[in-house]
Design a protein around this motif. Structure first.
Motif, PDB file in Angstrom:
ATOM      1  N   GLY A 172     -11.775   8.898  -9.943  1.00 55.62           N
ATOM      2  CA  GLY A 172     -12.256   7.721  -9.204  1.00 55.62           C
ATOM      3  C   GLY A 172     -11.154   7.140  -8.353  1.00 55.62           C
ATOM      4  N   SER A 173      -9.937   7.087  -8.881  1.00 53.31           N
ATOM      5  CA  SER A 173      -8.797   6.523  -8.098  1.00 53.31           C
ATOM      6  C   SER A 173      -8.505   7.392  -6.899  1.00 53.31           C
ATOM      7  CB  SER A 173      -7.577   6.412  -9.003  1.00 53.31           C
ATOM      8  OG  SER A 173      -7.841   5.558 -10.078  1.00 53.31           O
ATOM      9  N   LYS A 174      -8.586   8.736  -7.091  1.00 57.68           N
ATOM     10  CA  LYS A 174      -8.317   9.660  -5.984  1.00 57.68           C
ATOM     11  C   LYS A 174      -9.342   9.508  -4.897  1.00 57.68           C
ATOM     12  CE  LYS A 174      -7.375  14.504  -5.104  1.00 57.68           C
ATOM     13  NZ  LYS A 174      -7.286  15.878  -5.660  1.00 57.68           N
ATOM     14  N   GLU A 180       3.459  11.293  -5.287  1.00 60.70           N
ATOM     15  CA  GLU A 180       4.734  10.583  -5.139  1.00 60.70           C
ATOM     16  C   GLU A 180       5.441  10.992  -3.847  1.00 60.70           C
ATOM     17  OE1 GLU A 180       6.762  11.605  -8.697  1.00 60.70           O
ATOM     18  OE2 GLU A 180       5.906   9.947  -9.896  1.00 60.70           O
ATOM     19  N   LEU A 181       5.430  12.309  -3.541  1.00 63.37           N
ATOM     20  CA  LEU A 181       6.043  12.800  -2.297  1.00 63.37           C
ATOM     21  C   LEU A 181       5.324  12.230  -1.077  1.00 63.37           C
ATOM     22  CD1 LEU A 181       6.711  16.533  -3.272  1.00 63.37           C
ATOM     23  CD2 LEU A 181       8.392  14.684  -3.095  1.00 63.37           C
ATOM     24  N   ALA A 182       3.972  12.217  -1.170  1.00 63.71           N
ATOM     25  CA  ALA A 182       3.195  11.656  -0.056  1.00 63.71           C
ATOM     26  C   ALA A 182       3.503  10.182   0.092  1.00 63.71           C
ATOM     27  CB  ALA A 182       1.706  11.868  -0.318  1.00 63.71           C
ATOM     28  N   SER A 183       3.672   9.499  -1.038  1.00 64.95           N
ATOM     29  CA  SER A 183       3.993   8.075  -0.984  1.00 64.95           C
ATOM     30  C   SER A 183       5.352   7.853  -0.332  1.00 64.95           C
ATOM     31  CB  SER A 183       3.971   7.497  -2.405  1.00 64.95           C
ATOM     32  OG  SER A 183       4.357   6.145  -2.391  1.00 64.95           O
ATOM     33  N   ARG A 215      -2.863   0.733   0.568  1.00 61.59           N
ATOM     34  CA  ARG A 215      -3.735   1.586  -0.263  1.00 61.59           C
ATOM     35  C   ARG A 215      -2.928   2.621  -1.035  1.00 61.59           C
ATOM     36  NH1 ARG A 215      -6.988   1.368   4.388  1.00 61.59           N
ATOM     37  NH2 ARG A 215      -6.354   3.483   5.010  1.00 61.59           N
ATOM     38  N   LEU A 216      -1.940   3.233  -0.346  1.00 58.12           N
ATOM     39  CA  LEU A 216      -1.100   4.231  -1.021  1.00 58.12           C
ATOM     40  C   LEU A 216      -0.324   3.597  -2.172  1.00 58.12           C
ATOM     41  CD1 LEU A 216       0.239   6.272   2.050  1.00 58.12           C
ATOM     42  CD2 LEU A 216      -1.355   7.054   0.293  1.00 58.12           C
ATOM     43  N   THR A 217       0.130   2.358  -1.931  1.00 57.52           N
ATOM     44  CA  THR A 217       0.862   1.672  -3.000  1.00 57.52           C
ATOM     45  C   THR A 217      -0.043   1.457  -4.219  1.00 57.52           C
ATOM     46  OG1 THR A 217       2.243   0.555  -1.359  1.00 57.52           O
ATOM     47  CG2 THR A 217       2.189  -0.393  -3.573  1.00 57.52           C
ATOM     48  N   GLU A 218      -1.306   1.029  -3.978  1.00 54.66           N
ATOM     49  CA  GLU A 218      -2.260   0.842  -5.084  1.00 54.66           C
ATOM     50  C   GLU A 218      -2.556   2.163  -5.766  1.00 54.66           C
ATOM     51  OE1 GLU A 218      -4.685  -2.964  -3.139  1.00 54.66           O
ATOM     52  OE2 GLU A 218      -5.620  -1.004  -3.354  1.00 54.66           O
ATOM     53  N   SER A 219      -2.757   3.233  -4.937  1.00 57.60           N
ATOM     54  CA  SER A 219      -3.044   4.558  -5.505  1.00 57.60           C
ATOM     55  C   SER A 219      -1.883   5.037  -6.339  1.00 57.60           C
ATOM     56  CB  SER A 219      -3.355   5.550  -4.387  1.00 57.60           C
ATOM     57  OG  SER A 219      -3.572   6.835  -4.899  1.00 57.60           O
ATOM     58  N   ALA A 220      -0.663   4.822  -5.843  1.00 60.18           N
ATOM     59  CA  ALA A 220       0.529   5.249  -6.590  1.00 60.18           C
ATOM     60  C   ALA A 220       0.610   4.508  -7.917  1.00 60.18           C
ATOM     61  CB  ALA A 220       1.785   4.998  -5.741  1.00 60.18           C
ATOM     62  N   ALA A 221       0.289   3.222  -7.894  1.00 59.12           N
ATOM     63  CA  ALA A 221       0.301   2.442  -9.135  1.00 59.12           C
ATOM     64  C   ALA A 221      -0.729   2.979 -10.122  1.00 59.12           C
ATOM     65  CB  ALA A 221       0.038   0.960  -8.817  1.00 59.12           C
ATOM     66  N   TYR A 245      -1.952   6.089 -10.247  1.00 58.89           N
ATOM     67  CA  TYR A 245      -1.486   7.385 -10.761  1.00 58.89           C
ATOM     68  C   TYR A 245      -0.413   7.196 -11.813  1.00 58.89           C
ATOM     69  CZ  TYR A 245      -4.031  10.401  -7.514  1.00 58.89           C
ATOM     70  OH  TYR A 245      -4.996  11.087  -6.881  1.00 58.89           O
ATOM     71  N   GLU A 246       0.474   6.222 -11.545  1.00 58.02           N
ATOM     72  CA  GLU A 246       1.527   5.987 -12.531  1.00 58.02           C
ATOM     73  C   GLU A 246       0.925   5.521 -13.870  1.00 58.02           C
ATOM     74  OE1 GLU A 246       5.056   4.634  -9.399  1.00 58.02           O
ATOM     75  OE2 GLU A 246       4.056   3.151 -10.630  1.00 58.02           O
ATOM     76  N   ALA A 247      -0.091   4.660 -13.840  1.00 53.16           N
ATOM     77  CA  ALA A 247      -0.751   4.210 -15.076  1.00 53.16           C
ATOM     78  C   ALA A 247      -1.433   5.383 -15.778  1.00 53.16           C
ATOM     79  CB  ALA A 247      -1.768   3.108 -14.757  1.00 53.16           C
ATOM     80  N   VAL A 248      -2.141   6.237 -15.003  1.00 53.54           N
ATOM     81  CA  VAL A 248      -2.816   7.403 -15.577  1.00 53.54           C
ATOM     82  C   VAL A 248      -1.813   8.323 -16.242  1.00 53.54           C
ATOM     83  CG1 VAL A 248      -4.109   9.498 -15.028  1.00 53.54           C
ATOM     84  CG2 VAL A 248      -4.785   7.299 -14.032  1.00 53.54           C
ATOM     85  N   ILE A 249      -0.692   8.548 -15.493  1.00 50.81           N
ATOM     86  CA  ILE A 249       0.344   9.455 -16.031  1.00 50.81           C
ATOM     87  C   ILE A 249       0.907   8.889 -17.328  1.00 50.81           C
ATOM     88  CG2 ILE A 249       2.662  10.353 -15.597  1.00 50.81           C
ATOM     89  CD1 ILE A 249       1.796  10.561 -12.622  1.00 50.81           C
ATOM     90  N   ARG A 250       1.166   7.580 -17.344  1.00 50.82           N
ATOM     91  CA  ARG A 250       1.695   6.981 -18.570  1.00 50.82           C
ATOM     92  C   ARG A 250       0.704   7.137 -19.729  1.00 50.82           C
ATOM     93  NH1 ARG A 250       3.424   2.946 -14.931  1.00 50.82           N
ATOM     94  NH2 ARG A 250       1.667   1.615 -15.475  1.00 50.82           N
ATOM     95  N   GLU A 251      -0.613   6.911 -19.453  1.00 49.38           N
ATOM     96  CA  GLU A 251      -1.626   7.026 -20.516  1.00 49.38           C
ATOM     97  C   GLU A 251      -1.754   8.473 -21.003  1.00 49.38           C
ATOM     98  OE1 GLU A 251      -6.296   5.866 -21.312  1.00 49.38           O
ATOM     99  OE2 GLU A 251      -5.333   5.379 -19.395  1.00 49.38           O
ATOM    100  N   LEU A 252      -1.727   9.422 -20.035  1.00 47.12           N
ATOM    101  CA  LEU A 252      -1.809  10.832 -20.416  1.00 47.12           C
ATOM    102  C   LEU A 252      -0.613  11.242 -21.245  1.00 47.12           C
ATOM    103  CD1 LEU A 252      -3.192  12.483 -17.172  1.00 47.12           C
ATOM    104  CD2 LEU A 252      -4.311  12.353 -19.380  1.00 47.12           C
TER     105      LEU A 252
END
Length: 537
Positions: free
Chosen positions: A532-534, A390-393, A472-478, A480-487
């Motif tokens: 895979g997303s990373k 998020e900070l990098a984004s 790409r960062l926007t897609e990656s951030a999205a 990560y946000e989905a992964v975080i929500r699922e976790l």
């Protein structure tokens, strides 16, 4: 031929009238009945008749350990009828009171007579010579003779003899009978067997003689009834004399002299035993009848004690019923003990299985807890990585904004340059006359324009790269946000499941392993997806 037993000469002359017959081999009879008291050698005798070729039927009583290990050789069909007839006459094989012989010709025994006749006819059809033994037949002769008269059958009889003291001792060991009762039973069975066969063809066989000289006794039987005597080498004789007969069959050896030494023994018993012992040594063509005085003594003994014997039978019936109840109770207790032992064993096995299962569940729960801790640590790590992303984004967004600002500035510069160029072109048009003077200035202007164009191209390329990187960062951030929500969702669910599992004993015993396995599978999928997303970034 065996020598005859030695007896007093006056007894032989007075009490044993002899009748001489022509010396010839008799024709084989159709039916041979073996009579005698229980435990007096009837099984050994009929087994010998079988060795001479007589058929015994195909439904024989099975041997019983510690009773008659070599077999009873007794037809169960005849035994069943005898038991029914005795029961219907309110009697039993061990009753002392004599039966009413006229009873068996009455109409109330018609069904039993008809069934017995059908059975006997069926057995005789299957054999040229049929032999049967059941000690009960000795006291049921009037019943069977009535049946045989209806069928027109003239049977032959083999009457066995054994020392009554040995018989009584054998009954005491097997049935628990008092010695006196065993002696009276011997007198009743032997006397009725003799009186019931006085006009028939018969032969007396000593159990002691048969054990001592089986060949000699079998020869007597074969000669008397027209049967074929097997050779010593034949299988029939070897099976009988060598395999079947052995010293162990003759239990309870007691001298016959003890009969005359014991004054408590009823007087007719020694006298009858001595007399029949003589008959057991007769040649087949010889016969004898009971002396009248002995018959009177035996009848007087039973008549004078009729009430006592009848009472004794009733007491014995009651005792037998009590013994049966006690035996049934003992068997029931034994069965309950067996069931209790089995139940205890099953309970112990089940307890051991449950303890093993609980241990396994505890181990699995501990493994699940360790795995959950690992997953929580992994989730915490992913949260940190997400924060970094998020900070990098945010940095990239700032860079994108700066790039966009630079692009605007460049565009403004280009616009200004174009305006300036327009002005220069206009000045050139206007100052064509001043062209030579302005060439130097124009050359500088062109150089400046070239540099601006180069800068513009570089900024344009950088802008395009920044735009792609921001996408790409926007897609990656999205992602990560989905992964975080699922976790976070899985973490909340697993924490709730863990809380429920810890509070429920049944769930703790049966479900933890599957829950942990499912959590581990989902976590591995999430981690692989995040990885895979990373990698895509």
């Amino acid at each position: 031929m065996l020598p005859k037993p030695e007896i007093a000469s006056d007894m032989m002359a007075k009490d044993v009238p002899l009748v001489r017959r022509n010396s010839r081999k008799a024709s084989a009879p159709k039916l041979i009945l073996v009579l005698g008291m229980h435990r007096s050698g009837t099984s050994v005798t009929i087994r010998g008749v079988h060795a001479l070729g007589a058929d015994l039927g195909d439904n024989l009583m099975k041997p019983v350990a510690d009773d008659n290990e070599k077999g009873f050789w007794e037809d169960l069909d005849f035994n069943r009828i005898n038991e029914r007839v005795l029961a219907k006459a309110n009697s039993s094989w061990h009753y002392l009171y004599p039966l009413d012989t006229a009873l068996f010709q009455r109409s109330e025994f018609a069904a039993e007579r008809i069934e017995a006749a059908a059975l006997l006819s069926q057995k005789l059809k299957k054999a040229s010579v049929f032999a049967v033994k059941d000690p009960r037949t000795a006291v049921l002769l009037p019943f069977w003779q009535c049946v045989m008269d209806d069928l027109g059958i003239e049977p032959s009889y083999l009457i066995t003899l054994r020392n009554p003291l040995e018989t009584a001792e054998s009954l005491r060991k097997r049935d628990g009978f008092d010695r006196h009762k065993g002696l009276v039973l011997w007198l009743k069975h032997v006397y009725e067997a003799i009186r019931g066969t006085e006009k028939a063809k018969r032969l007396f066989v000593s159990y002691q003689n048969l054990m001592a000289d089986p060949r000699g006794e079998l020869e007597r039987i074969a000669e008397a009834f027209g049967l074929n005597m097997p050779s010593d080498e034949s299988a029939a004789f070897k099976d009988y004399a060598s395999d079947f007969l052995d010293a162990s069959l003759h239990h309870n050896r007691i001298s016959a002299n003890e009969l005359r030494r014991d004054e408590a023994i009823p007087a007719p018993i020694p006298e009858l035993y001595d007399l029949v012992s003589v008959w057991c040594g007769f040649d087949p063509e010889e016969t004898a009848t009971l002396p009248e005085d002995l018959c009177k003594d035996v009848n007087a003994y039973f008549d004078g004690r009729g009430d006592f014997l009848e009472y004794s039978d009733r007491v014995e019936t009651t005792l037998a019923s009590v013994r049966k109840q006690v035996k049934d109770a003992e068997l029931k207790v034994k069965d309950l003990d067996t069931q209790l032992t089995e139940s205890r064993a099953q309970s112990a096995r089940k307890t051991e299985e449950l303890e093993t299962l609980l241990k396994q569940q505890d181990e699995q729960l501990q493994e699940g807890q360790v795995r959950l801790a690992e997953l929580e640590a992994r989730a915490s790590h992913l949260e940190g990585e997400l924060r970094k992303a998020e900070l990098a984004s945010e940095g990239l967004v700032s860079q994108l904004a700066a790039a966009r600002s630079d692009r605007q500035m460049s565009e403004q510069r280009v616009a200004a340059s174009q305006e300036e160029l327009a002005k220069v072109n206009a000045g050139i048009a206007k100052l064509s006359g001043e062209r030579d003077a302005m060439r130097a200035e124009m050359s500088d202007a062109k150089a400046h324009i070239d540099r601006l164009k180069g800068n513009l191209a570089a900024h344009t390329a950088e802008l395009a790269h920044s735009v792609a990187k921001i996408e790409r960062l926007t897609e990656s951030a999205a992602g990560y946000e989905a992964v975080i929500r699922e976790l976070r969702k899985d973490l909340r669910l697993q924490r709730a499941s863990l809380l429920e599992m810890r509070n429920s004993s049944s769930w703790r015993l049966t479900r933890p392993l599957r829950g942990v396995k499912a959590l581990a599978a989902r976590s591995v999928g999430v981690v692989r997806k995040a990885g895979g997303s990373k990698n895509d970034v």
